[in-house]
Design a protein around this motif. Structure first.
Motif, PDB file in Angstrom:
ATOM      1  N   PRO A 107       8.695 -34.448 -27.295  1.00 22.73           N
ATOM      2  CA  PRO A 107       9.647 -33.678 -26.482  1.00 22.73           C
ATOM      3  C   PRO A 107       9.154 -33.418 -25.064  1.00 22.73           C
ATOM      4  O   PRO A 107       9.959 -33.272 -24.143  1.00 22.73           O
ATOM      5  CB  PRO A 107       9.797 -32.365 -27.266  1.00 22.73           C
ATOM      6  CG  PRO A 107       8.558 -32.276 -28.101  1.00 22.73           C
ATOM      7  CD  PRO A 107       8.187 -33.682 -28.443  1.00 22.73           C
ATOM      8  N   ASP A 108       7.839 -33.368 -24.860  1.00 24.58           N
ATOM      9  CA  ASP A 108       7.319 -32.998 -23.543  1.00 24.58           C
ATOM     10  C   ASP A 108       5.922 -33.576 -23.339  1.00 24.58           C
ATOM     11  O   ASP A 108       4.956 -33.097 -23.946  1.00 24.58           O
ATOM     12  CB  ASP A 108       7.283 -31.476 -23.413  1.00 24.58           C
ATOM     13  CG  ASP A 108       6.848 -31.009 -22.035  1.00 24.58           C
ATOM     14  OD1 ASP A 108       6.787 -31.863 -21.124  1.00 24.58           O
ATOM     15  OD2 ASP A 108       6.576 -29.814 -21.868  1.00 24.58           O
ATOM     16  N   VAL A 109       5.795 -34.594 -22.480  1.00 24.06           N
ATOM     17  CA  VAL A 109       4.478 -35.185 -22.221  1.00 24.06           C
ATOM     18  C   VAL A 109       3.655 -34.332 -21.268  1.00 24.06           C
ATOM     19  O   VAL A 109       2.493 -34.637 -20.997  1.00 24.06           O
ATOM     20  CB  VAL A 109       4.597 -36.620 -21.666  1.00 24.06           C
ATOM     21  CG1 VAL A 109       5.210 -37.547 -22.690  1.00 24.06           C
ATOM     22  CG2 VAL A 109       5.374 -36.645 -20.353  1.00 24.06           C
ATOM     23  N   ASP A 110       4.266 -33.238 -20.755  1.00 23.85           N
ATOM     24  CA  ASP A 110       3.521 -32.304 -19.921  1.00 23.85           C
ATOM     25  C   ASP A 110       2.815 -31.235 -20.757  1.00 23.85           C
ATOM     26  O   ASP A 110       2.010 -30.459 -20.228  1.00 23.85           O
ATOM     27  CB  ASP A 110       4.452 -31.617 -18.915  1.00 23.85           C
ATOM     28  CG  ASP A 110       4.880 -32.556 -17.806  1.00 23.85           C
ATOM     29  OD1 ASP A 110       3.989 -33.128 -17.153  1.00 23.85           O
ATOM     30  OD2 ASP A 110       6.096 -32.731 -17.597  1.00 23.85           O
ATOM     31  N   ALA A 111       3.105 -31.200 -22.047  1.00 16.10           N
ATOM     32  CA  ALA A 111       2.457 -30.221 -22.920  1.00 16.10           C
ATOM     33  C   ALA A 111       0.998 -30.600 -23.130  1.00 16.10           C
ATOM     34  O   ALA A 111       0.654 -31.787 -23.137  1.00 16.10           O
ATOM     35  CB  ALA A 111       3.187 -30.177 -24.265  1.00 16.10           C
ATOM     36  N   PRO A 112       0.112 -29.602 -23.290  1.00 14.96           N
ATOM     37  CA  PRO A 112      -1.295 -29.923 -23.583  1.00 14.96           C
ATOM     38  C   PRO A 112      -1.385 -30.733 -24.867  1.00 14.96           C
ATOM     39  O   PRO A 112      -0.697 -30.425 -25.851  1.00 14.96           O
ATOM     40  CB  PRO A 112      -1.941 -28.538 -23.763  1.00 14.96           C
ATOM     41  CG  PRO A 112      -1.028 -27.589 -23.066  1.00 14.96           C
ATOM     42  CD  PRO A 112       0.355 -28.151 -23.234  1.00 14.96           C
ATOM     43  N   ILE A 113      -2.208 -31.766 -24.864  1.00 17.63           N
ATOM     44  CA  ILE A 113      -2.289 -32.619 -26.049  1.00 17.63           C
ATOM     45  C   ILE A 113      -2.827 -31.841 -27.249  1.00 17.63           C
ATOM     46  O   ILE A 113      -2.540 -32.171 -28.402  1.00 17.63           O
ATOM     47  CB  ILE A 113      -3.150 -33.874 -25.768  1.00 17.63           C
ATOM     48  CG1 ILE A 113      -2.848 -34.954 -26.818  1.00 17.63           C
ATOM     49  CG2 ILE A 113      -4.631 -33.528 -25.719  1.00 17.63           C
ATOM     50  CD1 ILE A 113      -3.413 -36.316 -26.464  1.00 17.63           C
ATOM     51  N   GLY A 114      -3.575 -30.779 -26.970  1.00 17.87           N
ATOM     52  CA  GLY A 114      -4.084 -29.951 -28.059  1.00 17.87           C
ATOM     53  C   GLY A 114      -3.008 -29.204 -28.810  1.00 17.87           C
ATOM     54  O   GLY A 114      -3.234 -28.700 -29.909  1.00 17.87           O
ATOM     55  N   SER A 115      -1.794 -29.120 -28.207  1.00 19.50           N
ATOM     56  CA  SER A 115      -0.685 -28.437 -28.882  1.00 19.50           C
ATOM     57  C   SER A 115       0.034 -29.351 -29.869  1.00 19.50           C
ATOM     58  O   SER A 115       0.880 -28.891 -30.633  1.00 19.50           O
ATOM     59  CB  SER A 115       0.312 -27.902 -27.849  1.00 19.50           C
ATOM     60  OG  SER A 115       0.976 -28.974 -27.187  1.00 19.50           O
ATOM     61  N   LEU A 116      -0.289 -30.641 -29.841  1.00 22.24           N
ATOM     62  CA  LEU A 116       0.349 -31.588 -30.762  1.00 22.24           C
ATOM     63  C   LEU A 116      -0.297 -31.508 -32.133  1.00 22.24           C
ATOM     64  O   LEU A 116      -1.426 -31.030 -32.293  1.00 22.24           O
ATOM     65  CB  LEU A 116       0.233 -33.013 -30.221  1.00 22.24           C
ATOM     66  CG  LEU A 116       0.797 -33.307 -28.834  1.00 22.24           C
ATOM     67  CD1 LEU A 116       0.654 -34.797 -28.528  1.00 22.24           C
ATOM     68  CD2 LEU A 116       2.243 -32.880 -28.723  1.00 22.24           C
ATOM     69  N   SER A 117       0.406 -32.011 -33.123  1.00 25.84           N
ATOM     70  CA  SER A 117      -0.166 -32.095 -34.466  1.00 25.84           C
ATOM     71  C   SER A 117      -1.238 -33.178 -34.490  1.00 25.84           C
ATOM     72  O   SER A 117      -1.303 -34.038 -33.592  1.00 25.84           O
ATOM     73  CB  SER A 117       0.923 -32.430 -35.489  1.00 25.84           C
ATOM     74  OG  SER A 117       1.393 -33.759 -35.290  1.00 25.84           O
ATOM     75  N   GLY A 118      -2.064 -33.151 -35.516  1.00 27.09           N
ATOM     76  CA  GLY A 118      -3.112 -34.164 -35.648  1.00 27.09           C
ATOM     77  C   GLY A 118      -2.547 -35.566 -35.707  1.00 27.09           C
ATOM     78  O   GLY A 118      -3.088 -36.497 -35.104  1.00 27.09           O
TER      79      GLY A 118
END
Length: 272
Positions: free
Chosen positions: A152-163
């Motif tokens: 949804p958002d490539v500007d989000a910190p990658i650490g906020s994504l699931s594993g």
């Protein structure tokens, strides 16, 4: 020093039917300690080779040899049928061999697009000291979509994504930067069922796009779901070398669990 190559083998000269990468009787010793011995492994285009083994089986040493971090003490490595000596991991990368390690080499607080280009940032042609942020953002979105990844958002910190999402971003990044062979180091080890399923789908997607995949795992169920060929390591030795059609999940699980050792343990514990 650059990659050392010899004359192509007959397979390579015959029309590109040689594996993308192959190990022949490869071994690695550290002094008197034998980490690997007589390993034979082939990875073809559009194929997943599952490398299974418990802790201490030699999987990490195998990764380091294929990734160019260590040279084999014996045997040889062939790329497209050509005997090759990697002088460094950069040599392996230049040959299209990319490794996605468990830690993924990401910076958790940086956005997805920045991690995608980490160490390979694009710069504006007219202002080379300035990052091409819009270009990197757009490329990240495009490349993730090619792998079927819709964030949804490539500007989000990658650490906020699931594993699972982080694993898939790392795979797409390796593909974009020229990988032909993907070495995936236990990509589902710390994931739940749903996230593991996501990663397995993207492994299949990479396979269908013609990439060769080396899937390092200790989970026979995951390996059997996506693998075309299986190699089992046990204490640095190769205990199994077969195709998907030659082994069932039950047999692969038994081999992975120790086979006769597991049966003996079950008898000792009084279980039938």
């Amino acid at each position: 020093m650059t990659t050392t190559e010899q004359a192509p083998t007959a397979d390579a000269a015959a029309g590109g039917d040689a594996p993308l990468i192959e190990l022949r009787n490869a071994g690695k010793s550290y002094g008197n300690i034998i980490a690997l011995k007589d390993i034979n492994l082939r990875v073809g285009a559009g194929q997943v080779t599952g490398v299974l083994g418990d802790n201490g089986a030699g999987k990490s040493t195998l990764i380091k040899i294929i990734a160019g971090l260590h040279k084999p003490s014996e045997g040889e490595v062939l790329v497209d049928g050509v005997p090759t000596v990697f002088e460094s991991p950069k040599d392996a990368l230049n040959k299209g061999i990319a490794t996605v390690y468990q830690d993924l080499a990401v910076v958790p607080l940086m956005p997805v697009w920045r991690n995608f280009f980490l160490g390979n940032e694009l710069r504006k042609a007219s202002f080379p000291w300035s990052l091409d942020i819009n270009g990197m953002r757009a490329t990240t979105i495009t490349e993730l979509h090619k792998m079927g990844i819709d964030l949804p958002d490539v500007d989000a910190p990658i650490g906020s994504l699931s594993g699972g999402q982080r694993q898939c971003v790392a795979i797409a990044r390796a593909v974009f930067f020229g990988a032909r062979v993907l070495i995936l180091d236990e990509p589902t080890a710390a994931l739940g069922v749903k996230q593991s399923g996501m990663v397995l789908r993207y492994i299949t997607a990479a396979k269908e796009q013609g990439f060769g995949v080396i899937f390092i795992t200790h989970n026979p169920h995951h390996a059997h779901m996506v693998g075309d060929h299986f190699v089992l390591l046990n204490r640095g030795r190769q205990k199994l070398d077969c195709t998907y059609d030659e082994i069932t999940l039950e047999a692969l699980t038994q081999q992975m669990a120790g086979g006769d050792e597991l049966e003996a343990l079950s008898h000792e514990l009084g279980r039938k």
